[in-house]
Structure formats: C-alpha cells, structure tokens
Design a protein around this motif. Structure first.
Motif, PDB file in Angstrom:
ATOM      1  N   VAL A 162       0.992  -1.203  -0.149  1.00  0.00           N
ATOM      2  CA  VAL A 162       0.183  -0.074   0.172  1.00  0.00           C
ATOM      3  C   VAL A 162       1.014   1.143  -0.047  1.00  0.00           C
ATOM      4  CG1 VAL A 162      -1.908   1.446   1.090  1.00  0.00           C
ATOM      5  CG2 VAL A 162      -1.913  -1.213   1.548  1.00  0.00           C
ATOM      6  N   THR A 163       0.283   2.098  -0.703  1.00  0.00           N
ATOM      7  CA  THR A 163       1.261   3.678  -0.700  1.00  0.00           C
ATOM      8  C   THR A 163       1.184   4.001   0.699  1.00  0.00           C
ATOM      9  OG1 THR A 163      -0.665   4.753  -1.534  1.00  0.00           O
ATOM     10  CG2 THR A 163       0.548   4.011  -3.179  1.00  0.00           C
ATOM     11  N   PRO A 164       2.044   4.882   0.771  1.00  0.00           N
ATOM     12  CA  PRO A 164       2.392   5.681   2.196  1.00  0.00           C
ATOM     13  C   PRO A 164       0.957   6.515   2.692  1.00  0.00           C
ATOM     14  CG  PRO A 164       4.520   5.966   1.096  1.00  0.00           C
ATOM     15  CD  PRO A 164       3.384   5.072   0.226  1.00  0.00           C
ATOM     16  N   GLU A 173     -10.062  -1.061 -10.024  1.00  0.00           N
ATOM     17  CA  GLU A 173      -8.800  -1.866 -10.653  1.00  0.00           C
ATOM     18  C   GLU A 173      -8.184  -0.948 -11.538  1.00  0.00           C
ATOM     19  OE1 GLU A 173      -7.522  -5.460 -13.520  1.00  0.00           O
ATOM     20  OE2 GLU A 173      -9.168  -5.949 -12.090  1.00  0.00           O
ATOM     21  N   LEU A 174      -7.085  -0.374 -11.362  1.00  0.00           N
ATOM     22  CA  LEU A 174      -6.248   0.486 -12.467  1.00  0.00           C
ATOM     23  C   LEU A 174      -5.896  -0.126 -13.456  1.00  0.00           C
ATOM     24  CD1 LEU A 174      -4.912   2.997  -9.945  1.00  0.00           C
ATOM     25  CD2 LEU A 174      -6.956   3.189 -11.142  1.00  0.00           C
ATOM     26  N   ARG A 175      -5.040  -1.239 -13.250  1.00  0.00           N
ATOM     27  CA  ARG A 175      -4.423  -2.056 -14.268  1.00  0.00           C
ATOM     28  C   ARG A 175      -4.184  -3.494 -13.766  1.00  0.00           C
ATOM     29  NH1 ARG A 175      -1.579   2.172 -13.927  1.00  0.00           N
ATOM     30  NH2 ARG A 175      -1.985   2.648 -15.956  1.00  0.00           N
ATOM     31  N   THR A 176      -3.859  -4.471 -14.693  1.00  0.00           N
ATOM     32  CA  THR A 176      -3.384  -5.682 -14.504  1.00  0.00           C
ATOM     33  C   THR A 176      -1.914  -5.669 -14.854  1.00  0.00           C
ATOM     34  OG1 THR A 176      -5.420  -6.750 -14.271  1.00  0.00           O
ATOM     35  CG2 THR A 176      -3.662  -8.200 -14.570  1.00  0.00           C
ATOM     36  N   LEU A 177      -1.032  -6.375 -13.808  1.00  0.00           N
ATOM     37  CA  LEU A 177       0.416  -6.619 -14.289  1.00  0.00           C
ATOM     38  C   LEU A 177       0.501  -7.943 -14.523  1.00  0.00           C
ATOM     39  CD1 LEU A 177       2.055  -4.358 -11.578  1.00  0.00           C
ATOM     40  CD2 LEU A 177       1.143  -3.688 -13.783  1.00  0.00           C
ATOM     41  N   ASP A 236       8.481   6.223  -3.836  1.00  0.00           N
ATOM     42  CA  ASP A 236       7.787   6.939  -4.393  1.00  0.00           C
ATOM     43  C   ASP A 236       6.735   6.418  -5.362  1.00  0.00           C
ATOM     44  OD1 ASP A 236       9.081   5.635  -6.675  1.00  0.00           O
ATOM     45  OD2 ASP A 236      10.288   7.177  -7.168  1.00  0.00           O
ATOM     46  N   TRP A 237       6.406   5.179  -5.187  1.00  0.00           N
ATOM     47  CA  TRP A 237       5.522   4.376  -5.901  1.00  0.00           C
ATOM     48  C   TRP A 237       5.439   4.347  -7.349  1.00  0.00           C
ATOM     49  CZ3 TRP A 237       3.177   0.680  -3.626  1.00  0.00           C
ATOM     50  CH2 TRP A 237       1.778   0.376  -4.040  1.00  0.00           C
ATOM     51  N   ALA A 262      -2.817   0.538  -4.032  1.00  0.00           N
ATOM     52  CA  ALA A 262      -2.473  -0.667  -3.437  1.00  0.00           C
ATOM     53  C   ALA A 262      -2.126  -1.476  -4.785  1.00  0.00           C
ATOM     54  CB  ALA A 262      -3.229  -1.214  -2.599  1.00  0.00           C
ATOM     55  N   VAL A 263      -1.044  -2.362  -4.601  1.00  0.00           N
ATOM     56  CA  VAL A 263      -0.739  -3.557  -5.811  1.00  0.00           C
ATOM     57  C   VAL A 263      -0.772  -4.927  -4.877  1.00  0.00           C
ATOM     58  CG1 VAL A 263       1.630  -3.401  -5.444  1.00  0.00           C
ATOM     59  CG2 VAL A 263       0.815  -4.396  -7.287  1.00  0.00           C
ATOM     60  N   SER A 264      -1.654  -5.848  -5.575  1.00  0.00           N
ATOM     61  CA  SER A 264      -1.672  -7.226  -4.599  1.00  0.00           C
ATOM     62  C   SER A 264      -1.308  -8.132  -5.708  1.00  0.00           C
ATOM     63  CB  SER A 264      -3.529  -7.511  -4.667  1.00  0.00           C
ATOM     64  OG  SER A 264      -4.134  -7.245  -6.074  1.00  0.00           O
ATOM     65  N   ALA A 265      -0.830  -9.266  -5.283  1.00  0.00           N
ATOM     66  CA  ALA A 265      -0.243 -10.458  -5.918  1.00  0.00           C
ATOM     67  C   ALA A 265      -0.990 -11.487  -5.362  1.00  0.00           C
ATOM     68  CB  ALA A 265       1.175 -10.757  -5.200  1.00  0.00           C
ATOM     69  N   SER A 266      -1.002 -12.438  -6.484  1.00  0.00           N
ATOM     70  CA  SER A 266      -1.808 -13.756  -6.352  1.00  0.00           C
ATOM     71  C   SER A 266      -1.606 -14.937  -7.051  1.00  0.00           C
ATOM     72  CB  SER A 266      -3.233 -13.267  -7.313  1.00  0.00           C
ATOM     73  OG  SER A 266      -4.210 -14.390  -7.011  1.00  0.00           O
ATOM     74  N   GLY A 267      -2.077 -15.949  -6.682  1.00  0.00           N
ATOM     75  CA  GLY A 267      -2.004 -17.256  -7.471  1.00  0.00           C
ATOM     76  C   GLY A 267      -2.384 -17.521  -8.769  1.00  0.00           C
ATOM     77  N   ASP A 268      -2.883 -16.341  -9.092  1.00  0.00           N
ATOM     78  CA  ASP A 268      -3.590 -16.420 -10.641  1.00  0.00           C
ATOM     79  C   ASP A 268      -2.309 -15.794 -11.569  1.00  0.00           C
ATOM     80  OD1 ASP A 268      -3.670 -13.723 -10.231  1.00  0.00           O
ATOM     81  OD2 ASP A 268      -5.713 -13.601 -10.567  1.00  0.00           O
ATOM     82  N   TYR A 269      -1.181 -15.803 -10.981  1.00  0.00           N
ATOM     83  CA  TYR A 269       0.113 -15.140 -11.771  1.00  0.00           C
ATOM     84  C   TYR A 269       0.244 -13.730 -11.903  1.00  0.00           C
ATOM     85  CZ  TYR A 269       0.127 -20.238 -12.941  1.00  0.00           C
ATOM     86  OH  TYR A 269       0.034 -21.674 -12.946  1.00  0.00           O
TER      87      TYR A 269
END
Length: 132
Positions: free
Chosen positions: A24-26, A50-54, A69-70, A31-38
């Motif tokens: 999470v940003t200060p 949702e802003l974007r998927t990486l 600095d995010w 926020a950016v989340s990680a998952s088992g969906d790769y």
C-alpha cells in the motif's frame, strides 16, 4: 476495514484466486496485490477500482513491494523470477532469474536495493541503479 470500528469499508475483488500479498502507498490511496493467478493488480483504494493488471509471471506470485515514490514495484514468484514493474505503464522493466522459487521481497527506503528470499533459504540482494 475501518480500524476503529472493525467495519468493512468495501470489498475489492479482481483476482481469480486468493491474493497472497499486498503493498500500500504511504498515503493509503493505492495498492498493488499479488496472487496465485500469476498476476498483480494495481488498485485505487478510494474508489475500489482496478487501475491495471500486471501480467508476466508464469507461476504463483508470492510477494510484492513498492518503491517509496510508488513508481516501481518488485514481485517475487514461484516461477523463480523477481520482476521490477513500472507501475504507471504496467510493463516489466527488469527481471532476475534465481535457482529456486522466490517467497519474499522488500525494497529499501532509497528505492534501489531489493532484498528477496527464496525457497532454498538464500537471501538475494540486488541493486537497480538508476531505476528509483
């Protein structure tokens, strides 16, 4: 969640299976989340959108950390890679291949030193000069 009352503010969903890590940003706005969906997902926490998927990992993403600095994030995966992401554009800007699945990662306060742990018990220290 509202910490004082314990009330849920809003559920956020987007991953196909469980989320394994969140950074999470200060200021608490992103926020950016990680998952088992790769995948990783960048979120606007105010709206819940949702802003974007990486995308790019080929196995479970076990950990994520963001620069102060995010502008960048690093992700660790069972595919034995660490990836450095440009959060504005969503592209991988650097990748490191290890010999074992990565289970954790962190970014130092100066934004250029990455520390990551792998399943074999090793700790890797990487310096990404000029990327902070």
């Amino acid at each position: 969640w509202e910490l004082e009352t314990g009330a849920e503010l809003r559920p956020i969903s987007g991953h196909m299976i469980e989320a394994s890590a969140v950074a999470v940003t200060p200021d608490g706005w992103r926020a950016v989340s990680a998952s088992g969906d790769y995948n990783l997902i960048v979120w606007d926490l105010v709206s819940g959108m949702e802003l974007r998927t990486l995308s790019g990992h080929t196995a479970w993403v076990t950990a994520v950390a963001a620069t102060p600095d995010w502008r960048r994030a690093v992700s660790a995966s069972w595919d034995q890679t660490l990836r450095v992401w440009d959060l504005a554009g969503g592209e991988t800007i650097a990748s490191f291949n290890g010999d074992s699945p990565f289970t954790s990662c962190a970014i130092a306060r100066e934004g250029e030193t990455i520390v990551a742990g792998d399943e074999s018990g090793r700790v890797h220290i990487l310096r990404l000069e000029g990327m902070a």
